[in-house]
Scaffold this motif. Sequence first.
Motif, PDB file in Angstrom:
ATOM      1  N   PHE A 278       0.874  -1.185   0.000  1.00  0.00           N
ATOM      2  CA  PHE A 278       0.000   0.000   0.000  1.00  0.00           C
ATOM      3  C   PHE A 278       0.901   1.222   0.000  1.00  0.00           C
ATOM      4  O   PHE A 278       1.694   1.412   0.925  1.00  0.00           O
ATOM      5  CB  PHE A 278      -0.905   0.005   1.235  1.00  0.00           C
ATOM      6  N   TRP A 279       0.802   2.001  -1.044  1.00  0.00           N
ATOM      7  CA  TRP A 279       1.709   3.158  -1.201  1.00  0.00           C
ATOM      8  C   TRP A 279       0.920   4.436  -0.886  1.00  0.00           C
ATOM      9  O   TRP A 279       0.068   4.851  -1.656  1.00  0.00           O
ATOM     10  CB  TRP A 279       2.242   3.195  -2.629  1.00  0.00           C
ATOM     11  N   LEU A 280       1.191   5.037   0.257  1.00  0.00           N
ATOM     12  CA  LEU A 280       0.480   6.263   0.638  1.00  0.00           C
ATOM     13  C   LEU A 280       1.290   7.483   0.209  1.00  0.00           C
ATOM     14  O   LEU A 280       2.411   7.676   0.671  1.00  0.00           O
ATOM     15  CB  LEU A 280       0.240   6.308   2.150  1.00  0.00           C
ATOM     16  N   THR A 281       0.711   8.280  -0.693  1.00  0.00           N
ATOM     17  CA  THR A 281       1.387   9.498  -1.146  1.00  0.00           C
ATOM     18  C   THR A 281       0.568  10.712  -0.742  1.00  0.00           C
ATOM     19  O   THR A 281      -0.663  10.657  -0.702  1.00  0.00           O
ATOM     20  CB  THR A 281       1.613   9.474  -2.674  1.00  0.00           C
ATOM     21  N   GLY A 282       1.234  11.809  -0.423  1.00  0.00           N
ATOM     22  CA  GLY A 282       0.541  13.040  -0.049  1.00  0.00           C
ATOM     23  C   GLY A 282       1.513  14.007   0.592  1.00  0.00           C
ATOM     24  O   GLY A 282       2.661  13.660   0.869  1.00  0.00           O
ATOM     25  N   LEU A 283       1.016  15.200   0.837  1.00  0.00           N
ATOM     26  CA  LEU A 283       1.858  16.266   1.382  1.00  0.00           C
ATOM     27  C   LEU A 283       2.327  15.944   2.801  1.00  0.00           C
ATOM     28  O   LEU A 283       1.742  15.089   3.476  1.00  0.00           O
ATOM     29  CB  LEU A 283       1.071  17.584   1.417  1.00  0.00           C
TER      30      LEU A 283
ATOM     31  N   LYS B  11       5.263   5.961 -10.654  1.00  0.00           N
ATOM     32  CA  LYS B  11       5.138   5.012 -11.747  1.00  0.00           C
ATOM     33  C   LYS B  11       6.288   3.997 -11.679  1.00  0.00           C
ATOM     34  O   LYS B  11       6.100   2.793 -11.884  1.00  0.00           O
ATOM     35  CB  LYS B  11       5.189   5.790 -13.078  1.00  0.00           C
ATOM     36  N   MET B  12       7.481   4.546 -11.361  1.00  0.00           N
ATOM     37  CA  MET B  12       8.653   3.668 -11.234  1.00  0.00           C
ATOM     38  C   MET B  12       8.448   2.664 -10.099  1.00  0.00           C
ATOM     39  O   MET B  12       8.725   1.464 -10.251  1.00  0.00           O
ATOM     40  CB  MET B  12       9.893   4.522 -10.960  1.00  0.00           C
ATOM     41  N   ALA B  13       7.912   3.139  -8.965  1.00  0.00           N
ATOM     42  CA  ALA B  13       7.662   2.252  -7.822  1.00  0.00           C
ATOM     43  C   ALA B  13       6.691   1.144  -8.223  1.00  0.00           C
ATOM     44  O   ALA B  13       6.882  -0.035  -7.909  1.00  0.00           O
ATOM     45  CB  ALA B  13       7.106   3.060  -6.652  1.00  0.00           C
ATOM     46  N   ARG B  14       5.660   1.553  -8.967  1.00  0.00           N
ATOM     47  CA  ARG B  14       4.670   0.569  -9.424  1.00  0.00           C
ATOM     48  C   ARG B  14       5.330  -0.495 -10.301  1.00  0.00           C
ATOM     49  O   ARG B  14       5.052  -1.683 -10.178  1.00  0.00           O
ATOM     50  CB  ARG B  14       3.554   1.286 -10.196  1.00  0.00           C
ATOM     51  N   GLU B  15       6.236  -0.033 -11.176  1.00  0.00           N
ATOM     52  CA  GLU B  15       6.920  -0.977 -12.059  1.00  0.00           C
ATOM     53  C   GLU B  15       7.812  -1.935 -11.271  1.00  0.00           C
ATOM     54  O   GLU B  15       7.874  -3.126 -11.560  1.00  0.00           O
ATOM     55  CB  GLU B  15       7.760  -0.222 -13.092  1.00  0.00           C
ATOM     56  N   ILE B  16       8.509  -1.420 -10.274  1.00  0.00           N
ATOM     57  CA  ILE B  16       9.421  -2.259  -9.492  1.00  0.00           C
ATOM     58  C   ILE B  16       8.626  -3.296  -8.688  1.00  0.00           C
ATOM     59  O   ILE B  16       8.929  -4.481  -8.674  1.00  0.00           O
ATOM     60  CB  ILE B  16      10.292  -1.398  -8.544  1.00  0.00           C
ATOM     61  N   ILE B  17       7.569  -2.816  -8.029  1.00  0.00           N
ATOM     62  CA  ILE B  17       6.807  -3.681  -7.123  1.00  0.00           C
ATOM     63  C   ILE B  17       5.903  -4.645  -7.896  1.00  0.00           C
ATOM     64  O   ILE B  17       5.617  -5.746  -7.442  1.00  0.00           O
ATOM     65  CB  ILE B  17       6.002  -2.809  -6.132  1.00  0.00           C
ATOM     66  N   GLY B  18       5.513  -4.206  -9.078  1.00  0.00           N
ATOM     67  CA  GLY B  18       4.608  -5.024  -9.886  1.00  0.00           C
ATOM     68  C   GLY B  18       3.192  -4.474  -9.787  1.00  0.00           C
ATOM     69  O   GLY B  18       2.669  -4.296  -8.683  1.00  0.00           O
ATOM     70  N   ASN B  19       2.596  -4.226 -10.918  1.00  0.00           N
ATOM     71  CA  ASN B  19       1.288  -3.591 -10.985  1.00  0.00           C
ATOM     72  C   ASN B  19       0.230  -4.309 -10.143  1.00  0.00           C
ATOM     73  O   ASN B  19      -0.577  -3.693  -9.460  1.00  0.00           O
ATOM     74  CB  ASN B  19       0.864  -3.519 -12.456  1.00  0.00           C
ATOM     75  N   GLU B  20       0.278  -5.668 -10.149  1.00  0.00           N
ATOM     76  CA  GLU B  20      -0.761  -6.436  -9.463  1.00  0.00           C
ATOM     77  C   GLU B  20      -0.637  -6.360  -7.938  1.00  0.00           C
ATOM     78  O   GLU B  20      -1.589  -6.619  -7.211  1.00  0.00           O
ATOM     79  CB  GLU B  20      -0.759  -7.898  -9.959  1.00  0.00           C
ATOM     80  N   ASN B  21       0.550  -5.991  -7.447  1.00  0.00           N
ATOM     81  CA  ASN B  21       0.749  -5.935  -5.997  1.00  0.00           C
ATOM     82  C   ASN B  21       0.687  -4.519  -5.436  1.00  0.00           C
ATOM     83  O   ASN B  21       0.787  -4.317  -4.241  1.00  0.00           O
ATOM     84  CB  ASN B  21       2.127  -6.513  -5.628  1.00  0.00           C
ATOM     85  N   PHE B  22       0.575  -3.532  -6.325  1.00  0.00           N
ATOM     86  CA  PHE B  22       0.756  -2.147  -5.918  1.00  0.00           C
ATOM     87  C   PHE B  22      -0.590  -1.426  -5.780  1.00  0.00           C
ATOM     88  O   PHE B  22      -1.386  -1.405  -6.716  1.00  0.00           O
ATOM     89  CB  PHE B  22       1.608  -1.441  -6.982  1.00  0.00           C
ATOM     90  N   CYS B  23      -0.859  -0.849  -4.622  1.00  0.00           N
ATOM     91  CA  CYS B  23      -2.082  -0.052  -4.436  1.00  0.00           C
ATOM     92  C   CYS B  23      -1.683   1.371  -4.096  1.00  0.00           C
ATOM     93  O   CYS B  23      -1.022   1.610  -3.083  1.00  0.00           O
ATOM     94  CB  CYS B  23      -2.919  -0.600  -3.290  1.00  0.00           C
ATOM     95  N   GLU B  24      -2.098   2.292  -4.951  1.00  0.00           N
ATOM     96  CA  GLU B  24      -1.749   3.689  -4.709  1.00  0.00           C
ATOM     97  C   GLU B  24      -2.846   4.359  -3.906  1.00  0.00           C
ATOM     98  O   GLU B  24      -4.008   4.362  -4.313  1.00  0.00           O
ATOM     99  CB  GLU B  24      -1.549   4.417  -6.043  1.00  0.00           C
ATOM    100  N   ILE B  25      -2.473   4.923  -2.770  1.00  0.00           N
ATOM    101  CA  ILE B  25      -3.449   5.598  -1.908  1.00  0.00           C
ATOM    102  C   ILE B  25      -3.077   7.063  -1.801  1.00  0.00           C
ATOM    103  O   ILE B  25      -1.994   7.405  -1.311  1.00  0.00           O
ATOM    104  CB  ILE B  25      -3.492   4.929  -0.529  1.00  0.00           C
ATOM    105  N   TYR B  26      -3.964   7.895  -2.312  1.00  0.00           N
ATOM    106  CA  TYR B  26      -3.687   9.325  -2.319  1.00  0.00           C
ATOM    107  C   TYR B  26      -4.301   9.955  -1.071  1.00  0.00           C
ATOM    108  O   TYR B  26      -5.514   9.975  -0.911  1.00  0.00           O
ATOM    109  CB  TYR B  26      -4.253   9.938  -3.607  1.00  0.00           C
ATOM    110  N   VAL B  27      -3.437  10.439  -0.185  1.00  0.00           N
ATOM    111  CA  VAL B  27      -3.916  11.130   1.011  1.00  0.00           C
ATOM    112  C   VAL B  27      -4.066  12.598   0.637  1.00  0.00           C
ATOM    113  O   VAL B  27      -3.117  13.376   0.657  1.00  0.00           O
ATOM    114  CB  VAL B  27      -2.942  10.930   2.192  1.00  0.00           C
ATOM    115  N   ALA B  28      -5.302  12.964   0.231  1.00  0.00           N
ATOM    116  CA  ALA B  28      -5.544  14.235  -0.447  1.00  0.00           C
ATOM    117  C   ALA B  28      -5.927  15.369   0.493  1.00  0.00           C
ATOM    118  O   ALA B  28      -6.705  16.244   0.132  1.00  0.00           O
ATOM    119  CB  ALA B  28      -6.619  14.026  -1.514  1.00  0.00           C
ATOM    120  N   THR B  29      -5.409  15.351   1.689  1.00  0.00           N
ATOM    121  CA  THR B  29      -5.710  16.430   2.627  1.00  0.00           C
ATOM    122  C   THR B  29      -5.203  17.754   2.052  1.00  0.00           C
ATOM    123  O   THR B  29      -4.068  17.819   1.606  1.00  0.00           O
ATOM    124  CB  THR B  29      -5.023  16.144   3.973  1.00  0.00           C
TER     125      THR B  29
END
Lengths: 299, 611
Positions: free
Chosen positions: B448-453, B533-551
């Motif tokens: 689970f990849w949490l991205t945000g400010l 996108k690079m992280a997704r490629e390394i980890i593999g699309n099927e295993n990667f969940c992008e979670i946008y913490v949009a606060t």
Amino acid sequence: MSLLDELEAESIYIIREAFSQFQRPTILYSVGKDSSVVVHLARKAFYPMPLPFPLLHVDTGFDFPEMYDFRDWFVDKIGAKLLVYRNEEAISKNANPFDLGTFNCCDLLRTKALVNALKHFEVDAAIGGARREEEKSRAKERVFSFRDSFGQWEPKNQRPEPWNLYNGRIKKGEGVRVFPLSNWTELDIWSYIERENIPIVPLYYAAEREVIVRGDLLIPAVQTRSGNGLLPGEKVEKLMIRYRTLGCSPCTGAVRSTATTLKEIVAEMMETTISERSTRVIDHDQEGSMEKKKREGYF
Amino acid sequence: MDILRFSTAGSVDDGKSTFIGRLLYDTGNIYTDHLAKIKKGDKLSLAVLTDGLQAEQEQGITIDVAYRYFQSKKRRFILADSPGHERYTRNMATAASTADATVVLIDAEKGITTQTKRHSCIASLLAVPRLVVAINKMDLVNFSESRFFELEAEFTKFAEKLSFKDVAVIPISALEGDNVADKSKRTPWYEGKTVLSYLEEIHLIADKNSIDARFPVQVVLREGTKRFFGGSVVSGGFSVGDEVTILPSLETSRIKSIIKTDGKAIDRASVSSLVNFTLEDERDISRGDMIVRSHNRPHAVSECEAMLIWFDEKPLSLNREYFVFHTTKQTRGIVRELSYLLDITNLKRKNADTLGLNDIGRVSLELARPIFVDPYDRNRGTGSFILVDVETNQTAAAGLIIERFSEKDRKEEIIRKQGHVATNITESKGEVSRVDRESRLGYKAKTFWLTGLSGSGKSTVSVALERELFDGGRLVYRLDGDNLRHGLNRDLGFSDADRGENIRRTAEASKLLNDAGVTVICSLISPFEKDRKMAREIIGNENFCEIYVATPLSVCEERDPKGLYKKARAGEITGFTGISAPYEEPKNPDVRIDTSTETLSESVGKIKQIF
């Protein structure tokens, strides 16, 4: 870096770009001081190799006799290849500024002749000594100035030149005028000629010469096929004068001066309060005449 | 005497032409025959001095860059003057590209306009080191101190997001000559310099890159068997005896001699000088190659990220070839992706399909041959390029290279540094596979990849999510950006390249953990789409969940749990995401949460739903 070193470095960079990006680059050699500086810079650009391109003189037949003598001596001295082109058709019809007016005469003997010469010698990059400071319409000129297949300059169709990335890509028949002295001023030219001891036509040094005084202008007294150029009430006088700029003898004004050495010329330039081109008769034709000529292919 | 290049932009209304006329006039740079034309009675119409071509005069506008030359007792000036309207962004950019300083004019009555902002932003984008803000027409506001300081404060606030080394705000009246060349007696409350003295006193060498020695070879000259490599020192400097590397061949040698164009030998060539080199060893070098000092090399890239300023009437075509001119090298390139279009007046991003005349946008560029680059904000010479249309030969765009290099180039870079080739490494295969592990555990491990400010709540959500998943019987492990920076990533900073490397390592670690059967929760700001996108490629699309913490930024800044926003606003931290560095919002996240409107368990619940 000193002012002259910085200008020199920029100019040599530009000349080397012209050499690298084009098939047949050529120096437009008018025999004047700016041309002499361009040739000097080009020689430095390729030292220790010989100058890799020829000089092209577009000859109107009206240049001062001293200029032809100097040209032949200079070209021989530096071992350069000289190309000469004249609009023989117009010359045989006795084209001259007294009958045609300066504008029309220039159009035939300079503008048309230049465009034809470039076509004749298949020149794709014509390297010239024009400076942006010389005249208003030149202030916006590019370093690589694009000309269409008719040799015409279109101010709206010029390529932006960010940084020092010059775009010399053209199609067959099109051309580029290259201006390595774009950022030089007249004073820089003289200071550089002095520093580098560059040979120039003796007319640039003051001497007693015969002129016609017309208003603010000092016009050289030359005998032409159509007369002596005197207007009623005028006479030829012998005055201590020199030329700041050289062109066709009937159309080039002189200035009063006592400067007989380069050092004295530089000192005089530092004090001068009038612009260089005010001594050229042709600019008195009409406002914006230079821009008109350029659109049609003039240098 | 040396040369200072500066640019101006503006419209007739700002009094720009009058300002330039004033500068020329007060420094004694106007010939008497020109002066005669501008004298109307005892009044000078200074603006007429700088009017351009006839066509423009008729339209009452200037439409191109005009160059003026003047000199004071201390310095020669080359002024690149361009119009200020949006339609002339390309002219402003051209004028700014070589400028050591930019002068913007603000009408004291009208205040700061969109045009002022646009011009300042363009100068900042093109890495002009210094900005002079001339508050003009002070005579019309009675030289009001309060009006000046009001405008100064407003501008200073706006300029916080720009990247000038110095900004000087000066009250002037171009018409009457106050504080242009001569110090005004009517602004006793102003203690700073006049515009001219500010420009005269800029220390030029300090603004140049004197560190990274770069010498693009422009010509190769021959005398007998001797060869001379001619060019300009773009940045840094070279001395006789320096060990150098030649790009792209990676061969090394030493500088044998440095020769000026008059044939004289010198010991050292510093930035901007034009010289010829000879080398100790015979090396095959041609135009477009680059000679650099061996211990400080530029990046050799075949893909790069860049900002493009579009110059051509014909819009950008993605996936079509252009000529690329970079230093003395010419190659071909293809723009593969347009990430966003930048609104230069407020630095906001928009999605777009293409770039039209005067648009500015961020792109990924793929090159037919590698070019040797530094980021533009570090090195204007090796960070800039132009695109030329292959059909019309028009100069289509100016490009500024951004410090972020592709995965492929990064790998090549590492190989180059380590001196061995990756193809010699063969993978060692074990007897236990991922599938074996997963079937024993009874579930698939994911990341689970949490991205945000910063301050958006990534860590808080991660901690709660980890607890819930663990309690539900899963092996789960949290990789927190800040924690990793204490160990695995402690050698990395916050430059774009280091941020990219940070992501790469974290993604590789996640991949290993996933492989071992452990579910991973990563919480990293990870501001760039390309890195995610690079992280997704390394980890593999099927295993990667992008979670946008949009606060929203405003909420994050208000929370400011580590006091970082405050420091960033004060300028103590540079390159801070959201303030002085961009955050590229995920376009299609798997889950979007907002901790300012949801409770913690709501956010965690949303993430759990995607199992």
